[in-house]
Write a protein that holds these residues in place. Structure first.
Motif, PDB file in Angstrom:
ATOM      1  N   GLY A 139       0.780  -1.225   0.000  1.00  6.70           N
ATOM      2  CA  GLY A 139       0.000   0.000   0.000  1.00  6.70           C
ATOM      3  C   GLY A 139       0.813   1.277   0.000  1.00  6.70           C
ATOM      4  O   GLY A 139       0.262   2.369  -0.105  1.00  6.70           O
ATOM      5  N   GLN A 140       2.128   1.168   0.105  1.00  4.93           N
ATOM      6  CA  GLN A 140       2.986   2.360   0.078  1.00  4.93           C
ATOM      7  C   GLN A 140       2.908   3.027  -1.297  1.00  4.93           C
ATOM      8  O   GLN A 140       2.874   2.347  -2.317  1.00  4.93           O
ATOM      9  CB  GLN A 140       4.431   1.956   0.384  1.00  4.93           C
ATOM     10  N   ARG A 141       2.868   4.348  -1.324  1.00 13.98           N
ATOM     11  CA  ARG A 141       2.828   5.106  -2.577  1.00 13.98           C
ATOM     12  C   ARG A 141       4.240   5.588  -2.903  1.00 13.98           C
ATOM     13  O   ARG A 141       4.949   6.102  -2.029  1.00 13.98           O
ATOM     14  CB  ARG A 141       1.898   6.315  -2.455  1.00 13.98           C
ATOM     15  N   LEU A 142       4.640   5.415  -4.179  1.00 17.43           N
ATOM     16  CA  LEU A 142       5.977   5.786  -4.625  1.00 17.43           C
ATOM     17  C   LEU A 142       5.897   6.695  -5.840  1.00 17.43           C
ATOM     18  O   LEU A 142       5.028   6.525  -6.700  1.00 17.43           O
ATOM     19  CB  LEU A 142       6.783   4.528  -4.988  1.00 17.43           C
ATOM     20  N   ASP A 143       6.831   7.627  -5.921  1.00 21.05           N
ATOM     21  CA  ASP A 143       6.892   8.535  -7.057  1.00 21.05           C
ATOM     22  C   ASP A 143       7.466   7.824  -8.283  1.00 21.05           C
ATOM     23  O   ASP A 143       8.249   6.879  -8.160  1.00 21.05           O
ATOM     24  CB  ASP A 143       7.774   9.745  -6.739  1.00 21.05           C
ATOM     25  N   ALA A 144       7.063   8.305  -9.452  1.00 25.25           N
ATOM     26  CA  ALA A 144       7.583   7.794 -10.718  1.00 25.25           C
ATOM     27  C   ALA A 144       8.338   8.921 -11.418  1.00 25.25           C
ATOM     28  O   ALA A 144       7.992  10.096 -11.284  1.00 25.25           O
ATOM     29  CB  ALA A 144       6.443   7.319 -11.605  1.00 25.25           C
ATOM     30  N   ILE A 145       9.368   8.549 -12.158  1.00 28.74           N
ATOM     31  CA  ILE A 145      10.119   9.497 -12.972  1.00 28.74           C
ATOM     32  C   ILE A 145       9.973   9.073 -14.422  1.00 28.74           C
ATOM     33  O   ILE A 145      10.098   7.887 -14.754  1.00 28.74           O
ATOM     34  CB  ILE A 145      11.615   9.504 -12.607  1.00 28.74           C
ATOM     35  N   THR A 146       9.700  10.030 -15.301  1.00 25.18           N
ATOM     36  CA  THR A 146       9.646   9.782 -16.736  1.00 25.18           C
ATOM     37  C   THR A 146      10.973  10.229 -17.338  1.00 25.18           C
ATOM     38  O   THR A 146      11.471  11.317 -17.018  1.00 25.18           O
ATOM     39  CB  THR A 146       8.483  10.564 -17.387  1.00 25.18           C
ATOM     40  N   PHE A 147      11.538   9.376 -18.179  1.00 22.77           N
ATOM     41  CA  PHE A 147      12.806   9.656 -18.843  1.00 22.77           C
ATOM     42  C   PHE A 147      12.597   9.641 -20.351  1.00 22.77           C
ATOM     43  O   PHE A 147      11.749   8.917 -20.859  1.00 22.77           O
ATOM     44  CB  PHE A 147      13.848   8.590 -18.499  1.00 22.77           C
ATOM     45  N   ALA A 148      13.434  10.396 -21.052  1.00 27.22           N
ATOM     46  CA  ALA A 148      13.400  10.417 -22.516  1.00 27.22           C
ATOM     47  C   ALA A 148      14.824  10.311 -23.053  1.00 27.22           C
ATOM     48  O   ALA A 148      15.784  10.764 -22.421  1.00 27.22           O
ATOM     49  CB  ALA A 148      12.744  11.689 -23.038  1.00 27.22           C
ATOM     50  N   TYR A 149      14.914   9.707 -24.218  1.00 24.98           N
ATOM     51  CA  TYR A 149      16.168   9.611 -24.956  1.00 24.98           C
ATOM     52  C   TYR A 149      15.866  10.136 -26.358  1.00 24.98           C
ATOM     53  O   TYR A 149      15.071   9.548 -27.076  1.00 24.98           O
ATOM     54  CB  TYR A 149      16.637   8.150 -25.011  1.00 24.98           C
TER      55      TYR A 149
END
Length: 152
Positions: A139-149
């Motif tokens: 149930g822990q909430r975690l941040d996401a990172i979007t990456f681009a190349y």
């Protein structure tokens, strides 16, 4: 004989920490592969496509969109890490995505994922963050990172 889906699932079963709930189940992978714009690659420990009956050390799964390719999953078995398999999978994705018209590769990952080093060393740069995007099995909430190349 081992089929490609079995190879993907074998790597999936060892590569993802169950604490985060990031691994896909067989049905999710099967469903993704039903679409013509979803692609996968397998590599064995020696860095080539596995021969019949040979297991995979790593795989990638991606989806083609208009001038973009999204990396959905990339996994390398723990015992095969550090051999360049992840980088080889990214390089193959880059080449094949370009041949499909992609000008940019995208991926999203959990903040703090150790694979970030692989992606940034390859040339991916962070372009956004989603607060509390992922939820772990506990149930822990975690941040996401979007990456681009950028390939252009």
């Amino acid at each position: 004989m081992i089929d490609d889906l079995d190879r993907i699932m074998a790597v999936m079963g060892t590569a993802f920490d169950p604490v985060y709930g990031e691994a896909w189940n067989r049905r999710q992978v099967e469903d993704a592969l039903k679409f013509g714009n979803t692609h996968y690659y397998l590599l064995c420990a020696q860095g080539h496509t596995p021969a019949d009956g040979e297991s995979a050390a790593g795989f990638s799964l991606s989806r083609t969109g208009f001038e973009e390719e999204e990396l959905l999953l990339l996994a390398v078995s723990p015992e095969d890490r550090g051999r360049g398999i992840g980088r080889a999978l990214l390089e193959r994705l880059r080449i094949d995505a370009a041949s499909r018209g992609a000008r940019r590769l995208l991926l999203e990952m959990r903040k703090g994922n150790p694979a970030e080093t692989l992606y940034t060393n390859f040339g991916f740069v962070p372009i956004g963050e989603r607060r509390e995007y992922y939820r772990t099995p506990s149930g822990q909430r975690l941040d996401a990172i979007t990456f681009a190349y950028d390939m252009s």
